[in-house]
Design an enzyme around this catalytic site. Sequence first.
Site, PDB file in Angstrom:
ATOM      1  N   LYS A 186      49.763  33.508  36.223  1.00 16.21           N
ATOM      2  CA  LYS A 186      50.868  32.993  37.058  1.00 16.21           C
ATOM      3  C   LYS A 186      50.865  31.459  37.082  1.00 16.21           C
ATOM      4  O   LYS A 186      51.918  30.839  37.203  1.00 16.21           O
ATOM      5  CB  LYS A 186      50.830  33.593  38.465  1.00 16.21           C
ATOM      6  N   LYS A 222      41.882  42.675  57.639  1.00 12.96           N
ATOM      7  CA  LYS A 222      41.003  41.757  56.897  1.00 12.96           C
ATOM      8  C   LYS A 222      40.165  40.914  57.856  1.00 12.96           C
ATOM      9  O   LYS A 222      38.958  40.733  57.675  1.00 12.96           O
ATOM     10  CB  LYS A 222      41.860  40.853  55.994  1.00 12.96           C
ATOM     11  N   CYS A 279      45.125  34.087  38.799  1.00 15.02           N
ATOM     12  CA  CYS A 279      45.351  32.649  38.617  1.00 15.02           C
ATOM     13  C   CYS A 279      45.998  32.294  37.276  1.00 15.02           C
ATOM     14  O   CYS A 279      47.158  31.894  37.231  1.00 15.02           O
ATOM     15  CB  CYS A 279      44.034  31.889  38.783  1.00 15.02           C
ATOM     16  N   PHE A 336      38.447  25.026  42.082  1.00 15.10           N
ATOM     17  CA  PHE A 336      38.164  25.455  40.709  1.00 15.10           C
ATOM     18  C   PHE A 336      37.188  26.622  40.643  1.00 15.10           C
ATOM     19  O   PHE A 336      36.664  26.928  39.578  1.00 15.10           O
ATOM     20  CB  PHE A 336      37.606  24.270  39.898  1.00 15.10           C
TER      21      PHE A 336
HETATM   22  P1  NAD Z   1      44.444  36.239  48.145  1.00 15.11           P
HETATM   23  O1  NAD Z   1      45.700  37.003  48.007  1.00 15.11           O
HETATM   24  O2  NAD Z   1      43.133  36.905  47.908  1.00 15.11           O
HETATM   25  O3  NAD Z   1      44.372  35.585  49.603  1.00 15.11           O
HETATM   26  C1  NAD Z   1      45.460  35.021  50.262  1.00 15.11           C
HETATM   27  C2  NAD Z   1      45.288  35.296  51.756  1.00 15.11           C
HETATM   28  O4  NAD Z   1      46.257  34.556  52.489  1.00 15.11           O
HETATM   29  C3  NAD Z   1      45.488  36.765  52.140  1.00 15.11           C
HETATM   30  O5  NAD Z   1      44.363  37.216  52.870  1.00 15.11           O
HETATM   31  C4  NAD Z   1      46.753  36.755  53.004  1.00 15.11           C
HETATM   32  O6  NAD Z   1      46.740  37.741  54.014  1.00 15.11           O
HETATM   33  C5  NAD Z   1      46.680  35.361  53.580  1.00 15.11           C
HETATM   34  N1  NAD Z   1      47.950  34.826  54.083  1.00 15.11           N
HETATM   35  C6  NAD Z   1      49.191  34.932  53.558  1.00 15.11           C
HETATM   36  N2  NAD Z   1      50.075  34.268  54.317  1.00 15.11           N
HETATM   37  C7  NAD Z   1      49.382  33.708  55.336  1.00 15.11           C
HETATM   38  C8  NAD Z   1      49.728  32.877  56.433  1.00 15.11           C
HETATM   39  N3  NAD Z   1      50.978  32.468  56.607  1.00 15.11           N
HETATM   40  N4  NAD Z   1      48.757  32.506  57.270  1.00 15.11           N
HETATM   41  C9  NAD Z   1      47.475  32.899  57.094  1.00 15.11           C
HETATM   42  N5  NAD Z   1      47.092  33.676  56.070  1.00 15.11           N
HETATM   43  C10 NAD Z   1      48.022  34.071  55.196  1.00 15.11           C
HETATM   44  O7  NAD Z   1      44.612  34.987  47.156  1.00 15.11           O
HETATM   45  P2  NAD Z   1      43.445  34.068  46.531  1.00 15.11           P
HETATM   46  O8  NAD Z   1      43.000  34.619  45.241  1.00 15.11           O
HETATM   47  O9  NAD Z   1      42.452  33.744  47.565  1.00 15.11           O
HETATM   48  O10 NAD Z   1      44.297  32.764  46.165  1.00 15.11           O
HETATM   49  C11 NAD Z   1      44.785  31.883  47.154  1.00 15.11           C
HETATM   50  C12 NAD Z   1      45.250  30.599  46.479  1.00 15.11           C
HETATM   51  O11 NAD Z   1      44.129  29.970  45.880  1.00 15.11           O
HETATM   52  C13 NAD Z   1      46.262  30.798  45.354  1.00 15.11           C
HETATM   53  O12 NAD Z   1      47.136  29.708  45.338  1.00 15.11           O
HETATM   54  C14 NAD Z   1      45.402  30.789  44.118  1.00 15.11           C
HETATM   55  O13 NAD Z   1      46.119  30.418  42.971  1.00 15.11           O
HETATM   56  C15 NAD Z   1      44.363  29.750  44.509  1.00 15.11           C
HETATM   57  N6  NAD Z   1      43.075  29.862  43.818  1.00 15.11           N
HETATM   58  C16 NAD Z   1      42.450  31.075  43.759  1.00 15.11           C
HETATM   59  C17 NAD Z   1      41.222  31.172  43.106  1.00 15.11           C
HETATM   60  C18 NAD Z   1      40.539  32.502  42.958  1.00 15.11           C
HETATM   61  O14 NAD Z   1      39.553  32.572  42.215  1.00 15.11           O
HETATM   62  N7  NAD Z   1      40.973  33.562  43.594  1.00 15.11           N
HETATM   63  C19 NAD Z   1      40.631  30.018  42.537  1.00 15.11           C
HETATM   64  C20 NAD Z   1      41.280  28.795  42.679  1.00 15.11           C
HETATM   65  C21 NAD Z   1      42.512  28.713  43.304  1.00 15.11           C
END
Ligand code: NAD
Length: 471
Positions: A283, A51, A280, A169
């Site tokens: 969960k 990535k 989101c 958000f």
């Molecule tokens: P995602 O799975 O796309 O991304 C998470 C990333 O974190 C991955 O690339 C993973 O490799 C990395 N990761 C895991 N452990 C790690 C570590 N110890 N150090 C560094 N990197 C690490 O998830 P996402 O959709 O981006 O969501 C992330 C958070 O944001 C969640 O809590 C989610 O609920 C929240 N969120 C997401 C959105 C959305 O639209 N996707 C919107 C608001 C909030």
Amino acid sequence: MNHTDITVQGQTDFAAPRITVIGTGYLGATHAVCMAALGFEVLGVDVDPPKVAELAAGRVPFFEPGLPEKLREVLDAGRIRFTTDFDEAAAFGDVHFVCVGTPQLPGSHGADLRYVDSAFTELARRITRPALLVGKSTVPVGTAARLRELVREVSPVGEELELAWNPEFLREGFAVEDTLHPDRLVFGVASPRAERELQRVFRPLLDAGTPLVVADLPTAELVKVAANSFLATKISYINAMAEVCEVAGADVDVLSVALAYDDRIGGRFLRPGLGFGGGCLPKDIRAFQHRASELGAGQAVAFLGEVDGINLRRRSRTVDLVRELAGGSLEGVRVAALGAAFKPNSDDVRDAPALDVARMLYLEGATVAVYDPEANANAHRVYPDLDYVDSMDAAVAGAEVTVLLTEWDEFRHADPGVLGRLAAARRIVDARHALDVEAYLEAGWEYRALGRPMIGAPTALPQGGGVAIAE
Ligand code: NAD
């Protein structure tokens, strides 16, 4: 703190903190690129080397409109880099945003906090000068306060390390716009120092008039799950009405339009259909219930169990409609499944209702041809048993029943006459209430939608009825 003088958006010179973004997934990559677009020097950090390599080469490893162009822009300007090295991150950053995943724990409704705990700990252990850690991941209330203690224990600088929470958000599909022009910012802080530093980081957005709510840590954590719970409840509310409409012979589309004219209710998130999914909402409402129960307030949010149940029933009910159209059995029936992503303009298939329905059809014996404009590859990784095809035409060719599962524009604007000539039978389930019903009926299709009468000319909907698409 170690600040560099930069020009933000070519307007104002000020001492700008250097920023790291830990976790460069859907949220983190967008946040990192947008902070660099605002003029900051940014280092993106992830534990996933492929990535990191993709991002460093200027390729966004997921579908998000507008993000690849912005990434190219900030790479060319030399304002962003990507690494897997936490030592480098600790040395580089003044403000560290943590955006790692918080998925549902296997066998529980609770959130899996191992990635959050690890990211904060690994970073804090290496930080040797005053810095601010900012959580953006969605977490159970109480996590930030616990982590604040933890990072101060493990960091060589102790209390010089400050922690804040800044819930996010953004909506996938509109992530760049939502990050650069958010409807509000929420700062969860435990000290004036943390608030001052966040003000500095978000100054370009605050100067542009973005409303700011400053809260304590638990309130900031709750804002996010409370917002998602409300949105999920609104979607399940109209879908509950759809269930009643089905048994009463009423039309939920007309009902939702009539409700939407009431300003107190409003039309957004009031479109009936297959319900919500993604990484989101599902969960988050489960983790909220779980956490509230741990705190002794489970009864207060017990209704979220119903919200979840209504949402999941929409999937099995969609399968029922396909089976009914197929004449009572799905065994050996060829079905065109249009869509796999949890919503249009995204390739995200996490808890995607579309893919779940396609899988259930397959398990009942149907031959399912799935086509999604962007999510085929992700869907294939999750359910390799389904047939994935490269175009809408290929999916519909020879289909005995067609089911619209994700309301991409490509599907909404398809010509029902042309599709009819490809299909083996003109039978369609519009699980997203997204199609021009009259056009399909005129082209000789049997049409079904959840919560609408079986067949016949659709009831005329008022112009500009204000029913927005659930996002
Ligand atoms: P995602 O799975 O796309 O991304 C998470 C990333 O974190 C991955 O690339 C993973 O490799 C990395 N990761 C895991 N452990 C790690 C570590 N110890 N150090 C560094 N990197 C690490 O998830 P996402 O959709 O981006 O969501 C992330 C958070 O944001 C969640 O809590 C989610 O609920 C929240 N969120 C997401 C959105 C959305 O639209 N996707 C919107 C608001 C909030």
